[in-house]
Design an enzyme around this catalytic site. Structure first.
Site, PDB file in Angstrom:
ATOM      1  N   TYR A   1     -79.536 -22.954  81.650  1.00 38.94           N
ATOM      2  CA  TYR A   1     -80.740 -23.763  81.841  1.00 38.94           C
ATOM      3  C   TYR A   1     -81.855 -22.939  82.471  1.00 38.94           C
ATOM      4  O   TYR A   1     -82.997 -22.926  81.984  1.00 38.94           O
ATOM      5  CB  TYR A   1     -80.419 -24.974  82.709  1.00 38.94           C
ATOM      6  CG  TYR A   1     -81.644 -25.735  83.158  1.00 38.94           C
ATOM      7  CD1 TYR A   1     -82.388 -26.484  82.255  1.00 38.94           C
ATOM      8  CD2 TYR A   1     -82.046 -25.708  84.495  1.00 38.94           C
ATOM      9  CE1 TYR A   1     -83.517 -27.181  82.664  1.00 38.94           C
ATOM     10  CE2 TYR A   1     -83.166 -26.409  84.912  1.00 38.94           C
ATOM     11  CZ  TYR A   1     -83.903 -27.143  83.997  1.00 38.94           C
ATOM     12  OH  TYR A   1     -85.013 -27.821  84.415  1.00 38.94           O
TER      13      TYR A   1
ATOM     14  N   THR B   1     -89.063 -24.370  86.849  1.00 39.64           N
ATOM     15  CA  THR B   1     -88.115 -24.799  87.874  1.00 39.64           C
ATOM     16  C   THR B   1     -87.885 -23.670  88.877  1.00 39.64           C
ATOM     17  O   THR B   1     -87.913 -22.489  88.512  1.00 39.64           O
ATOM     18  CB  THR B   1     -86.770 -25.214  87.260  1.00 39.64           C
ATOM     19  OG1 THR B   1     -85.800 -25.422  88.313  1.00 39.64           O
ATOM     20  CG2 THR B   1     -86.219 -24.153  86.319  1.00 39.64           C
TER      21      THR B   1
ATOM     22  N   LYS C   1     -85.520 -21.907  80.886  1.00 42.97           N
ATOM     23  CA  LYS C   1     -86.772 -22.264  81.545  1.00 42.97           C
ATOM     24  C   LYS C   1     -87.589 -21.029  81.893  1.00 42.97           C
ATOM     25  O   LYS C   1     -88.823 -21.034  81.771  1.00 42.97           O
ATOM     26  CB  LYS C   1     -86.483 -23.085  82.802  1.00 42.97           C
ATOM     27  CG  LYS C   1     -85.905 -24.460  82.545  1.00 42.97           C
ATOM     28  CD  LYS C   1     -86.887 -25.379  81.841  1.00 42.97           C
ATOM     29  CE  LYS C   1     -88.028 -25.812  82.723  1.00 42.97           C
ATOM     30  NZ  LYS C   1     -88.927 -26.781  82.039  1.00 42.97           N
TER      31      LYS C   1
END
Length: 328
Positions: free
Chosen positions: A143, A118, A147
């Site tokens: 998050y 991402t 990632k």
């Protein structure tokens, strides 16, 4: 999309998700045999081979056996996990990648891996920054940290020569079949349920962000899988930083509702919709190595998003001719 020739068997982990379903469709369009891997079957993978499997929970040996039995040439990791703690975030985003890398190392002929990271792995950047692959990652959320950990594992394996693969750091996506919990997926549902007369109030971030159509992102995945020049890390985005209000207005136009159907409410944005105030992706490496560029305009993406969310009985809003749509 430029024809690269038909691909072999492709396993899409997270094949029923909002990204995975489009990736399955993009590979199938190229003639690939698609194997959708997920915990639960949904209509999104009807027409493809479906394997019910929790890739984060199974062992590396079990995962390797499945990939070998299916004669998979390419694996796409399109899974996305969410949680409130570091452990919950790590379960799908990190643990699955650990299992997958171990499985690939154990195979006599390991498939090529395309891992979806991402753009949020880079963390907040200064207003005006064009985010290329050399920007140092400084993630600020659980998050993004999870990632980044997973992407680093893949990149280390690729750069050490232990794996044939690519990490695509994809920006925010819009387009058909949005995740219900995403900002625009949730907003479309609220507009659907509110009725034309009532409208809604919405807190809108004073931010400019890069949104790419989910089908364009899926096209980039196919190109990364098939191109020998893909490189270990490629950013994927439209290359434009649009104000969130502009994007909201585009969705309202797609619904056919009056512009005042969304009344802006002052206040801080919290939760999953909170994020960097500026995101603009440098997609020059994607153009050079993959021959990729975005095809869908914002109005077209929002119209197609709305058409998959609106009530089945509601007539579609008038669609502008292609000459009337904003140019990219």
């Amino acid at each position: 999309m430029t024809q690269h020739g038909a691909a072999g068997a492709v396993a899409v982990l997270g094949g029923t998700g909002c990204m995975g379903r489009h990736i399955c469709a993009a590979f199938a369009e190229q003639g690939a045999h698609v194997v959708a891997v997920s915990r639960r079957r949904t209509p999104a993978v009807d027409g493809y081979r479906f394997l019910p499997l929790d890739a984060a929970r199974c062992t590396a040996e079990e995962l390797a056996a499945v990939l070998a039995a299916e004669k998979v040439d390419t694996v796409v990791n399109a899974t996305l996990g969410w949680g409130r703690t570091k452990e919950e975030m790590g379960y799908t985003n990190v643990r699955l990648v650990e299992r997958l890398l171990c499985a690939l190392r154990s195979m006599a002929h390991p498939p090529r891996l395309v891992h979806l990271g991402t753009i949020h792995e880079y963390g907040p950047v200064s207003h005006g920054t064009l985010i290329d692959e050399d920007v140092p990652p400084r993630p600020q959320t659980l998050y993004a940290l999870a990632k980044l950990t997973a992407s680093h594992m893949v990149l280390e394996a690729v750069r050490a020569g232990r794996l044939d693969g690519t990490v695509l750091r994809v920006t925010n996506t819009i387009g058909p079949h949005p995740a219900p919990e995403s900002f625009f997926g949730a907003l479309a549902a609220r507009l659907r349920d509110s009725g034309a007369a009532e409208g809604i109030e919405l807190t809108i971030a004073d931010a400019r962000r890069d949104y790419v159509d989910v089908r364009d992102a899926a096209d980039a995945v196919v190109r990364a899988a098939q191109s020998p020049l893909a490189g270990p890390l490629v950013n994927i985005g439209r290359g434009e930083a649009l104000h969130i209000r502009e994007l909201v207005d585009a969705l309202v136009r797609a619904t056919g509702l009056a512009p005042e159907s969304v009344r802006e409410r002052r206040g801080a944005v919290t939760g999953r919709s909170a994020g960097a105030d500026w995101i603009r992706v440098d997609n020059s490496r994607a153009r050079q190595l993959l021959g990729w560029q975005s095809r869908y305009g914002i109005d077209e993406s929002m119209q197609d998003l709305w058409d998959t969310v609106r009530p089945a009985s509601a007539p579609p809003a008038p669609v502008p001719t292609r000459d009337d749509r904003p140019r990219r």
